[in-house]
Scaffold this motif. Structure first.
Motif, PDB file in Angstrom:
ATOM      1  N   LYS A  54     -13.747 -13.837  -3.132  1.00  0.00           N
ATOM      2  CA  LYS A  54     -14.428 -14.840  -3.954  1.00  0.00           C
ATOM      3  C   LYS A  54     -13.656 -15.092  -5.255  1.00  0.00           C
ATOM      4  O   LYS A  54     -13.522 -16.244  -5.714  1.00  0.00           O
ATOM      5  CB  LYS A  54     -15.842 -14.385  -4.277  1.00  0.00           C
ATOM      6  N   TYR A  57     -10.803 -17.261  -4.323  1.00  0.00           N
ATOM      7  CA  TYR A  57     -11.339 -18.601  -4.068  1.00  0.00           C
ATOM      8  C   TYR A  57     -11.551 -19.343  -5.388  1.00  0.00           C
ATOM      9  O   TYR A  57     -11.093 -20.487  -5.568  1.00  0.00           O
ATOM     10  CB  TYR A  57     -12.649 -18.443  -3.312  1.00  0.00           C
ATOM     11  N   ASP A  58     -12.215 -18.692  -6.326  1.00  0.00           N
ATOM     12  CA  ASP A  58     -12.479 -19.306  -7.636  1.00  0.00           C
ATOM     13  C   ASP A  58     -11.180 -19.602  -8.380  1.00  0.00           C
ATOM     14  O   ASP A  58     -11.055 -20.630  -9.052  1.00  0.00           O
ATOM     15  CB  ASP A  58     -13.365 -18.391  -8.480  1.00  0.00           C
ATOM     16  N   GLN A  59     -10.210 -18.711  -8.238  1.00  0.00           N
ATOM     17  CA  GLN A  59      -8.918 -18.888  -8.902  1.00  0.00           C
ATOM     18  C   GLN A  59      -8.207 -20.144  -8.401  1.00  0.00           C
ATOM     19  O   GLN A  59      -7.697 -20.942  -9.207  1.00  0.00           O
ATOM     20  CB  GLN A  59      -8.046 -17.659  -8.651  1.00  0.00           C
ATOM     21  N   LEU A  61      -9.547 -22.749  -6.812  1.00  0.00           N
ATOM     22  CA  LEU A  61     -10.294 -23.953  -7.175  1.00  0.00           C
ATOM     23  C   LEU A  61     -10.083 -24.312  -8.644  1.00  0.00           C
ATOM     24  O   LEU A  61      -9.846 -25.481  -8.986  1.00  0.00           O
ATOM     25  CB  LEU A  61     -11.780 -23.759  -6.884  1.00  0.00           C
ATOM     26  N   ALA A  62     -10.158 -23.316  -9.525  1.00  0.00           N
ATOM     27  CA  ALA A  62     -10.001 -23.575 -10.952  1.00  0.00           C
ATOM     28  C   ALA A  62      -8.609 -24.115 -11.264  1.00  0.00           C
ATOM     29  O   ALA A  62      -8.452 -25.005 -12.115  1.00  0.00           O
ATOM     30  CB  ALA A  62     -10.267 -22.297 -11.744  1.00  0.00           C
ATOM     31  N   ALA A  63      -7.605 -23.592 -10.587  1.00  0.00           N
ATOM     32  CA  ALA A  63      -6.226 -24.031 -10.826  1.00  0.00           C
ATOM     33  C   ALA A  63      -6.018 -25.483 -10.436  1.00  0.00           C
ATOM     34  O   ALA A  63      -5.065 -26.126 -10.896  1.00  0.00           O
ATOM     35  CB  ALA A  63      -5.258 -23.140 -10.056  1.00  0.00           C
ATOM     36  N   ASN A  64      -6.918 -26.005  -9.591  1.00  0.00           N
ATOM     37  CA  ASN A  64      -6.791 -27.391  -9.140  1.00  0.00           C
ATOM     38  C   ASN A  64      -7.945 -28.278  -9.610  1.00  0.00           C
ATOM     39  O   ASN A  64      -8.158 -29.361  -9.072  1.00  0.00           O
ATOM     40  CB  ASN A  64      -6.699 -27.409  -7.612  1.00  0.00           C
ATOM     41  N   SER A  65      -8.673 -27.765 -10.612  1.00  0.00           N
ATOM     42  CA  SER A  65      -9.802 -28.513 -11.221  1.00  0.00           C
ATOM     43  C   SER A  65     -10.817 -28.944 -10.165  1.00  0.00           C
ATOM     44  O   SER A  65     -11.306 -30.084 -10.164  1.00  0.00           O
ATOM     45  CB  SER A  65      -9.274 -29.733 -11.992  1.00  0.00           C
ATOM     46  N   THR A  67     -14.357 -27.691  -7.565  1.00  0.00           N
ATOM     47  CA  THR A  67     -15.537 -26.832  -7.467  1.00  0.00           C
ATOM     48  C   THR A  67     -15.821 -26.559  -5.997  1.00  0.00           C
ATOM     49  O   THR A  67     -15.216 -27.164  -5.091  1.00  0.00           O
ATOM     50  CB  THR A  67     -16.765 -27.501  -8.101  1.00  0.00           C
ATOM     51  N   ASP A  68     -16.753 -25.672  -5.751  1.00  0.00           N
ATOM     52  CA  ASP A  68     -17.149 -25.356  -4.385  1.00  0.00           C
ATOM     53  C   ASP A  68     -17.607 -26.607  -3.625  1.00  0.00           C
ATOM     54  O   ASP A  68     -17.401 -26.719  -2.416  1.00  0.00           O
ATOM     55  CB  ASP A  68     -18.277 -24.312  -4.414  1.00  0.00           C
ATOM     56  N   ASP A  70     -16.296 -29.411  -3.581  1.00  0.00           N
ATOM     57  CA  ASP A  70     -15.165 -30.194  -3.078  1.00  0.00           C
ATOM     58  C   ASP A  70     -14.613 -29.649  -1.767  1.00  0.00           C
ATOM     59  O   ASP A  70     -13.739 -30.266  -1.152  1.00  0.00           O
ATOM     60  CB  ASP A  70     -14.034 -30.207  -4.111  1.00  0.00           C
TER      61      ASP A  70
END
Length: 332
Positions: A54, A57-59, A61-65, A67-68, A70
């Protein structure tokens, strides 16, 4: 809003890599984290693996601006289906077509951290009344499908053994679009153990990626003449009595350790896979050169096709694209 992305986890014993893919399964981004089924086994719970995945996963997503919301679907392969993975999923029994495999994805609702479905890719196994012929793999199955797709597009191949060196070196027999057999060998882990914890460490520790072809042939010769234990001792004796260069001793040792793959492969080709004359080697350049030398002169294999691996290319992603397209649906 249309969901534009897919997240794919390739999770092993020690490491997990996450790939962010667009709807055409092109790699948009990837990241790696040192967490795997080994950590679950040590902790006695898979919570450490789930939390690590997780966080990864969050890393991404955050690096590509992102959210879940998307992400259309999450897939995972490898040791996630083992007893210390996300959810133990039984191996699928061969023979099996690629299309049948595509229908066998396992939906697992992870409600601890993700709170959504993760579609797990099962491993494969062969069964026999004689345990000598039982084999299994996890993680390589999706890479096989991806590599096979590329192989069939570029080469005229019907009956082929796909050889995948690693901690375990698996040979997977493919006839047309059907995966029919596996032969598994204990190789990379054996090399690591010998290198770390035996007197062979000085021989097997080398920065050189060069191979001495004559010494590779000598290793195969002595393996067949004396058996594994004596052939391996000779590797130690070469150092004690200062025979050969470090490169030559390493080449000999690699050949003895990996040479059993040729022996088992030739047995299977003689008794079971009689129509096979081709090996497709999914590996880096070093292993391609090593196995080209090891298989030289084989009575059963006369064609070797190299399928290079690299950090920028994932046969797992290619395999995922194939099975999702065969399944013919998008998962919500």
């Amino acid at each position: 809003m249309k969901k534009e992305y897919i997240l794919y986890f390739d999770s092993g014993t020690s490491n997990t890599r996450a790939y962010l893919l667009d709807r055409e399964f092109r790699i948009c981004d990837s990241a790696k984290r040192a967490v795997g089924s080994k950590d679950s086994a040590i902790a006695g719970t898979n919570r450490v693996l789930i939390e690590g995945m997780k966080a990864l996963y969050d890393q991404v997503l955050a690096a590509n601006s992102l959210t879940d919301g998307d992400v259309e679907a999450i897939y995972a392969s490898g040791m996630v289906t083992s007893p210390y993975g996300l959810k133990e999923v039984p191996h699928l029994v061969l023979p099996m077509t690629v299309r049948d495999f595509a229908d066998s994805l396992y939906p697992f609702h992870e409600d601890t951290c993700f709170h959504r479905d993760i579609f797990l890719v099962p491993g494969l196994k062969t069964l026999s009344d004689d345990f000598s012929f039982v084999n299994n793999l996890r993680g390589e199955e999706i890479e096989i499908i991806g590599a096979l797709e590329e192989l069939k597009a570029e080469r005229d191949v019907e009956n082929v053994v796909m050889l995948m060196p690693g901690s375990h070196t698996h040979g997977i027999y493919i006839q047309g679009d059907q995966i029919t057999g596996i032969i598994s060998n204990f190789t990379g882990e054996l090399f690591y153990a010998l290198k770390q914890d035996t007197i062979l460490s000085p021989v097997l520790t080398s920065d050189s990626l060069e191979l001495d072809e004559a010494m590779v042939r000598k290793g195969i010769e002595n393996l067949e003449r004396f058996g594994f234990n004596r052939a391996l001792y000779i590797c130690h004796a070469m150092r004690i009595f200062e025979q050969g260069t470090p490169q030559q001793r390493l080449s000999y040792g690699e050949s003895v350790i990996m040479g059993g793959v040729r022996q088992s492969l030739e047995y299977y080709c003689e008794h079971f896979w009689k129509e096979c004359r081709t090996v497709a080697l999914v590996s880096d350049e070093f292993m391609y050169r090593l196995f080209s030398m090891i298989l030289e002169g084989s009575r059963y294999i006369d064609r070797i096709i190299w399928m290079p691996i690299s950090d920028g290319k994932s046969y797992g992603v290619s395999g995922l694209k194939k099975i999702v397209s065969l399944k013919g649906e998008r998962h919500e």
